[in-house]
Scaffold this motif. Structure first.
Motif, mmCIF file in Angstrom:
data_model
loop_
_atom_site.group_PDB
_atom_site.id
_atom_site.type_symbol
_atom_site.label_atom_id
_atom_site.label_comp_id
_atom_site.label_asym_id
_atom_site.label_seq_id
_atom_site.Cartn_x
_atom_site.Cartn_y
_atom_site.Cartn_z
ATOM 1 N N GLY A 261 0.810 -1.212 0.000
ATOM 2 C CA GLY A 261 0.000 0.000 0.000
ATOM 3 C C GLY A 261 0.844 1.262 0.000
ATOM 4 N N LEU A 262 1.908 1.264 0.749
ATOM 5 C CA LEU A 262 2.761 2.442 0.839
ATOM 6 C C LEU A 262 3.488 2.723 -0.473
ATOM 7 N N PHE A 263 4.176 1.712 -1.004
ATOM 8 C CA PHE A 263 4.973 1.939 -2.210
ATOM 9 C C PHE A 263 4.097 2.111 -3.454
ATOM 10 N N PHE A 264 2.988 1.396 -3.514
ATOM 11 C CA PHE A 264 2.061 1.580 -4.641
ATOM 12 C C PHE A 264 1.487 2.990 -4.628
ATOM 13 N N GLY A 265 1.131 3.457 -3.425
ATOM 14 C CA GLY A 265 0.582 4.804 -3.310
ATOM 15 C C GLY A 265 1.613 5.873 -3.631
ATOM 16 N N LEU A 266 2.845 5.713 -3.128
ATOM 17 C CA LEU A 266 3.891 6.692 -3.424
ATOM 18 C C LEU A 266 4.228 6.732 -4.904
ATOM 19 N N PHE A 267 4.223 5.550 -5.541
ATOM 20 C CA PHE A 267 4.542 5.492 -6.972
ATOM 21 C C PHE A 267 3.499 6.258 -7.793
ATOM 22 N N HIS A 268 2.229 6.031 -7.496
ATOM 23 C CA HIS A 268 1.182 6.715 -8.267
ATOM 24 C C HIS A 268 1.051 8.175 -7.876
ATOM 25 N N TRP A 269 1.436 8.523 -6.668
ATOM 26 C CA TRP A 269 1.477 9.940 -6.287
ATOM 27 C C TRP A 269 2.552 10.656 -7.096
ATOM 28 N N TYR A 270 3.693 9.979 -7.274
ATOM 29 C CA TYR A 270 4.774 10.535 -8.085
ATOM 30 C C TYR A 270 4.336 10.692 -9.545
ATOM 31 N N LEU A 271 3.620 9.673 -10.077
ATOM 32 C CA LEU A 271 3.137 9.762 -11.459
ATOM 33 C C LEU A 271 2.146 10.910 -11.624
ATOM 34 N N SER A 272 1.289 11.105 -10.613
ATOM 35 C CA SER A 272 0.300 12.186 -10.693
ATOM 36 C C SER A 272 0.982 13.547 -10.742
ATOM 37 N N ILE A 273 2.039 13.718 -9.937
ATOM 38 C CA ILE A 273 2.777 14.988 -9.940
ATOM 39 C C ILE A 273 3.493 15.189 -11.270
ATOM 40 N N LYS A 274 4.086 14.122 -11.779
ATOM 41 C CA LYS A 274 4.869 14.228 -13.009
ATOM 42 C C LYS A 274 4.000 14.494 -14.227
ATOM 43 N N THR A 275 2.862 13.801 -14.306
ATOM 44 C CA THR A 275 1.991 13.919 -15.494
ATOM 45 C C THR A 275 0.911 14.972 -15.338
ATOM 46 N N GLY A 276 0.600 15.366 -14.110
ATOM 47 C CA GLY A 276 -0.472 16.320 -13.871
ATOM 48 C C GLY A 276 -1.848 15.688 -13.926
ATOM 49 N N ILE A 277 -1.900 14.353 -14.036
ATOM 50 C CA ILE A 277 -3.175 13.635 -14.113
ATOM 51 C C ILE A 277 -3.448 12.978 -12.762
ATOM 52 N N PRO A 278 -4.521 13.350 -12.068
ATOM 53 C CA PRO A 278 -4.810 12.764 -10.760
ATOM 54 C C PRO A 278 -5.052 11.259 -10.851
ATOM 55 N N ALA A 279 -4.666 10.545 -9.820
ATOM 56 C CA ALA A 279 -4.920 9.101 -9.776
ATOM 57 C C ALA A 279 -6.412 8.836 -9.655
ATOM 58 N N THR A 280 -6.883 7.772 -10.265
ATOM 59 C CA THR A 280 -8.300 7.421 -10.205
ATOM 60 C C THR A 280 -8.669 6.915 -8.806
ATOM 61 N N THR A 281 -9.968 6.897 -8.561
ATOM 62 C CA THR A 281 -10.447 6.399 -7.254
ATOM 63 C C THR A 281 -10.026 4.946 -7.026
#
Length: 311
Positions: A261-281
């Protein structure tokens, strides 16, 4: 003798020429043996010890500095050779009140526990003289030790004024016990693996002009790793090898789910910042739900571990 038991006191010393004579002088008459281990002192400590004329005292010297744990372990071995029933460990700096020795050894002599240790926090008057940094450090290390050792009812694990039944001491593999300042914590970890009963005894500490060899930064960088390593060994030995328990299953599953949960969440948080696209629900839930479930499993394991504390 005390209550029909032969008592030995082990005193590890390193550069304690200012205090060692007063410590020896305060040892009660009922103590049968005093094993003093000079841990390669560079002052006049060993010269003082050689001049003492007391048949109870047995002096030993380490050619190289092994640390407080290494010196104590040698004292333990020598005490067992003398045929004692209870072994006390006290430091050579005069901080441990020998007039409280009877209170410390009594529960061991009466077979109420296998290991008794001093607890400075039960004596509220003594806390006023404890340095603030040491007070805070003891609080933090106590809770780390509770989790690692499994003795959730024990406080002040750094206290070096202890008494142990000789039979219990013989069951411990001293080669696996830490040689330096982690020694007292490590003793509790090894005692728990053997399901030994441990009791806290209210013992005040006398703070004077002695200088501690403990370095704060060394503790900060070494103790956390040692706690984690010993915790893992305790879980494997006690809850997998000796008697497979759901505690081990809950802990393993809990840490895996939390890590995911921690690393999956951090990875997609990083992708959201990099791409500007919020992670889905759905992506957020794939991170949050495993983390919450893992946390609940770890809490359940802690509750079961508390119930397993040797009474």
């Amino acid at each position: 003798m005390f209550r029909g038991k032969k008592i030995a006191v082990v005193i590890p010393v390193h550069n304690e020429e200012k205090f060692i004579l007063s410590v020896i002088r305060d040892i009660p008459e009922y103590v049968d043996f005093v094993c003093i281990v000079d841990d390669a002192s560079t002052d006049g400590t060993f010269s003082i010890l050689e001049k003492i004329d007391d048949p109870r005292i047995h002096c030993f010297r380490n050619e190289s500095n092994l640390g407080v744990g290494g010196a104590t372990k040698r004292g333990y071995v020598e005490s067992l050779k003398l045929g004692c029933d209870v072994v006390v460990k006290a430091d050579g700096d005069g901080q441990m009140p020998m007039h409280c020795l009877e209170k410390l050894i009594e529960p061991v002599c009466l077979n109420e526990c296998s290991y008794a240790k001093g607890n400075r926090f039960l004596d509220h008057s003594g806390l006023e003289t404890m340095p603030a940094l040491r007070f805070l450090g003891n609080i933090i290390l106590t809770f780390c030790n509770k989790f690692a050792s499994g003795y959730w009812h024990i406080f002040d694990p750094q206290n070096g004024f202890t008494a142990i039944c000789a039979k219990t001491l013989e069951e411990i593999d001293l080669d696996k016990v830490h040689n330096r300042f982690f020694f007292e914590n490590d003793m509790l970890l090894n005692l728990n693996i053997n399901s030994s009963r441990v009791r806290d005894v209210s013992i005040p500490t006398l703070y004077g002009n002695e200088e501690s060899d403990i370095r704060i930064m060394k503790i900060v960088f070494t103790f956390p790793f040692l706690f984690m390593k010993r915790f893992a060994r305790r879980v494997v030995q006690k809850y997998i090898l000796l008697n497979f328990s759901p505690i081990a299953l809950f802990l393993i599953a809990g840490f895996i789910l939390d890590a995911w949960g921690l690393f999956f969440g951090l990875f997609h948080w990083y992708l959201s910042i990099k791409t500007g696209i919020p992670a889905t629900t759905g992506t957020v839930m794939l991170s949050v739900l495993p983390f919450i479930l893992g946390f609940q499993l770890i809490l359940q394991a802690i509750v079961l571990d508390i119930q397993e504390t040797p009474a």
